[in-house]
Design a protein around this motif. Sequence first.
Motif, PDB file in Angstrom:
ATOM      1  N   ASP A   1      -8.594  11.048   6.623  1.00  0.00           N
ATOM      2  CA  ASP A   1      -8.995  12.164   5.344  1.00  0.00           C
ATOM      3  C   ASP A   1      -8.079  12.428   4.305  1.00  0.00           C
ATOM      4  OD1 ASP A   1      -9.971  14.651   4.343  1.00  0.00           O
ATOM      5  OD2 ASP A   1      -9.839  15.747   6.275  1.00  0.00           O
ATOM      6  N   PRO A   2      -8.467  12.120   3.446  1.00  0.00           N
ATOM      7  CA  PRO A   2      -7.869  12.014   1.901  1.00  0.00           C
ATOM      8  C   PRO A   2      -7.173  13.587   1.646  1.00  0.00           C
ATOM      9  CG  PRO A   2     -10.086  11.815   1.424  1.00  0.00           C
ATOM     10  CD  PRO A   2      -9.922  11.491   2.751  1.00  0.00           C
ATOM     11  N   ASP A   3      -8.065  14.516   2.323  1.00  0.00           N
ATOM     12  CA  ASP A   3      -7.785  15.816   1.893  1.00  0.00           C
ATOM     13  C   ASP A   3      -6.360  16.418   2.755  1.00  0.00           C
ATOM     14  OD1 ASP A   3      -9.571  16.321  -0.096  1.00  0.00           O
ATOM     15  OD2 ASP A   3     -11.272  16.765   1.594  1.00  0.00           O
TER      16      ASP A   3
ATOM     17  N   ARG B   1      -9.284   3.417   2.457  1.00  0.00           N
ATOM     18  CA  ARG B   1     -10.325   2.696   2.626  1.00  0.00           C
ATOM     19  C   ARG B   1      -9.615   1.170   2.794  1.00  0.00           C
ATOM     20  NH1 ARG B   1     -14.635   5.053  -1.578  1.00  0.00           N
ATOM     21  NH2 ARG B   1     -15.692   6.653  -0.122  1.00  0.00           N
ATOM     22  N   ARG B   2      -8.761   0.999   1.730  1.00  0.00           N
ATOM     23  CA  ARG B   2      -8.284  -0.490   1.853  1.00  0.00           C
ATOM     24  C   ARG B   2      -7.340  -0.657   3.133  1.00  0.00           C
ATOM     25  NH1 ARG B   2      -3.866  -1.306  -2.745  1.00  0.00           N
ATOM     26  NH2 ARG B   2      -3.797  -3.385  -1.607  1.00  0.00           N
ATOM     27  N   LEU B   3      -6.713   0.196   3.643  1.00  0.00           N
ATOM     28  CA  LEU B   3      -5.985  -0.017   4.886  1.00  0.00           C
ATOM     29  C   LEU B   3      -6.986  -0.332   6.034  1.00  0.00           C
ATOM     30  CD1 LEU B   3      -3.643  -0.340   6.605  1.00  0.00           C
ATOM     31  CD2 LEU B   3      -3.613   2.031   6.912  1.00  0.00           C
TER      32      LEU B   3
ATOM     33  N   LEU C   1       0.805  -1.154  -0.191  1.00  0.00           N
ATOM     34  CA  LEU C   1      -0.134   0.065   0.093  1.00  0.00           C
ATOM     35  C   LEU C   1       0.791   1.350  -0.003  1.00  0.00           C
ATOM     36  CD1 LEU C   1      -2.971   0.568   0.287  1.00  0.00           C
ATOM     37  CD2 LEU C   1      -2.685   1.085   2.618  1.00  0.00           C
ATOM     38  N   ARG C   2       0.655   2.023  -0.776  1.00  0.00           N
ATOM     39  CA  ARG C   2       1.518   3.451  -1.027  1.00  0.00           C
ATOM     40  C   ARG C   2       0.661   4.638  -0.388  1.00  0.00           C
ATOM     41  NH1 ARG C   2       4.952   2.662  -5.393  1.00  0.00           N
ATOM     42  NH2 ARG C   2       4.951   4.824  -6.021  1.00  0.00           N
ATOM     43  N   LEU C   3       1.423   5.061   0.631  1.00  0.00           N
ATOM     44  CA  LEU C   3       0.946   6.483   1.392  1.00  0.00           C
ATOM     45  C   LEU C   3       2.322   7.237   1.231  1.00  0.00           C
ATOM     46  CD1 LEU C   3      -0.235   4.057   4.422  1.00  0.00           C
ATOM     47  CD2 LEU C   3      -1.723   5.583   2.862  1.00  0.00           C
ATOM     48  N   ARG C   4       1.811   8.547   1.845  1.00  0.00           N
ATOM     49  CA  ARG C   4       2.846   9.730   1.828  1.00  0.00           C
ATOM     50  C   ARG C   4       3.357  10.117   3.427  1.00  0.00           C
ATOM     51  NH1 ARG C   4      -1.471  11.545  -1.445  1.00  0.00           N
ATOM     52  NH2 ARG C   4      -2.176  12.827   0.407  1.00  0.00           N
TER      53      ARG C   4
ATOM     54  N   GLY D   1      15.614  12.005  17.716  1.00  0.00           N
ATOM     55  CA  GLY D   1      14.630  12.871  16.796  1.00  0.00           C
ATOM     56  C   GLY D   1      13.151  12.631  16.913  1.00  0.00           C
ATOM     57  N   SER D   2      12.304  12.516  15.962  1.00  0.00           N
ATOM     58  CA  SER D   2      10.973  12.240  15.995  1.00  0.00           C
ATOM     59  C   SER D   2      10.816  10.959  15.303  1.00  0.00           C
ATOM     60  CB  SER D   2      10.341  13.372  15.316  1.00  0.00           C
ATOM     61  OG  SER D   2       8.918  13.191  15.211  1.00  0.00           O
ATOM     62  N   PRO D   3      10.611   9.860  16.049  1.00  0.00           N
ATOM     63  CA  PRO D   3      10.612   8.357  15.527  1.00  0.00           C
ATOM     64  C   PRO D   3       9.222   7.951  15.093  1.00  0.00           C
ATOM     65  CG  PRO D   3      10.430   8.155  18.070  1.00  0.00           C
ATOM     66  CD  PRO D   3      10.460   9.939  17.514  1.00  0.00           C
ATOM     67  N   TRP D   4       8.220   8.795  14.460  1.00  0.00           N
ATOM     68  CA  TRP D   4       7.004   8.341  14.451  1.00  0.00           C
ATOM     69  C   TRP D   4       6.840   8.461  12.770  1.00  0.00           C
ATOM     70  CZ3 TRP D   4       6.808   7.149  18.850  1.00  0.00           C
ATOM     71  CH2 TRP D   4       6.967   8.192  20.206  1.00  0.00           C
ATOM     72  N   HIS D   5       6.220   7.433  12.483  1.00  0.00           N
ATOM     73  CA  HIS D   5       5.736   7.595  10.844  1.00  0.00           C
ATOM     74  C   HIS D   5       4.171   8.166  10.757  1.00  0.00           C
ATOM     75  CE1 HIS D   5       9.399   5.445   9.875  1.00  0.00           C
ATOM     76  NE2 HIS D   5       9.383   4.753  10.834  1.00  0.00           N
ATOM     77  N   VAL D   6       4.071   9.222  10.487  1.00  0.00           N
ATOM     78  CA  VAL D   6       2.803   9.930  10.413  1.00  0.00           C
ATOM     79  C   VAL D   6       2.709  10.212   8.889  1.00  0.00           C
ATOM     80  CG1 VAL D   6       1.565  11.922  11.234  1.00  0.00           C
ATOM     81  CG2 VAL D   6       3.479  10.957  12.588  1.00  0.00           C
ATOM     82  N   LEU D   7       1.409   9.488   8.285  1.00  0.00           N
ATOM     83  CA  LEU D   7       1.001   9.187   7.186  1.00  0.00           C
ATOM     84  C   LEU D   7      -0.186   9.878   6.494  1.00  0.00           C
ATOM     85  CD1 LEU D   7       2.429   5.675   6.536  1.00  0.00           C
ATOM     86  CD2 LEU D   7       3.842   7.730   6.369  1.00  0.00           C
ATOM     87  N   THR D   8      -0.328  10.137   5.258  1.00  0.00           N
ATOM     88  CA  THR D   8      -1.565  10.478   4.606  1.00  0.00           C
ATOM     89  C   THR D   8      -1.579   9.686   3.318  1.00  0.00           C
ATOM     90  OG1 THR D   8      -0.501  12.315   3.540  1.00  0.00           O
ATOM     91  CG2 THR D   8      -1.465  12.885   5.585  1.00  0.00           C
TER      92      THR D   8
END
Length: 277
Positions: free
Chosen positions: A114-116, A153-155, A50-53, A139-146
């Motif tokens: 929210d996809p926006d 929906r797939r996830l 699954l591809r995220l940002r 540092g900031s060790p979190w992976h915070v994604l959109t």
Amino acid sequence: MSNRLLPLLLAALLPLCLPAAGARAETREARTLNSVGVDQRVGERVPLNLRLRDRQGRTVTLGQLLDGRPTLLELAWYDCPNLCDLSLRRLGSQLSDVKYRPDRDYRVITVSLDPDEGPADAAHAAAMLDESYQGPATGSPWHVLTGDRDAIRRLAAAIGFRYQYDADTDQYAHPAGLAVLDGGGRIASYLLGLTFSGHDLQLALTRAGDGELGSFVDQIALRCFHFDPQKGAYTLDVLRVLNLACLVTALALALGVGTLMWRRRRHGPGRDDQEGS
């Protein structure tokens, strides 16, 4: 029936046939809340391709981020005016009590519903985690994604996370909780609501680590706690504790008797044996 009475009769019955605006709103809200929840899918695998940002806007996949490590996965709404800020801050606070190091021993991944939302919203969510976390990390060790609507929906479907967008209020109704993944991306357990503790998080990560995370003592502690899927938390299993105590007692007795017998054979017959012969 008189033509004059018919309009009056219809006017009297109309309020009984059509609910008031407030009642309609209540019914719509009830339907929305009933459609929200978590269908636990323990043992199933999330889509690793699954591809995220990320918060820099770069495209990443879940498989790249997991990289064989147990993972806490949360779906949230970064711009939520209600509980999401509290949920993220509480997660960071409770992770402070986990002795494992985030991003080295395990991953923390949050994905916006929210996809926006984009990198700026993800950076804001990461800042909330940073502010509330007081444990060991660099540092900031979190992976915070959109992500886009299809990826989200797939996830959500893969982890059984049912949420609902209400166009009238422009808000997302969604449950609170985490899916805990093993290193291969399979769902090991869930922690639901906002009441789980740092101890629950550590037990869940130890379990998802499948023997590769935590000391021998941690593995023993895991045997003493039972995961309750209804509560979404770990509770002390009294029967397991008693069984473990009996096993330890039996081993201690066996060791004591074995030590006495070994000493007796090594030093020969004791004084009482010699006097009686």
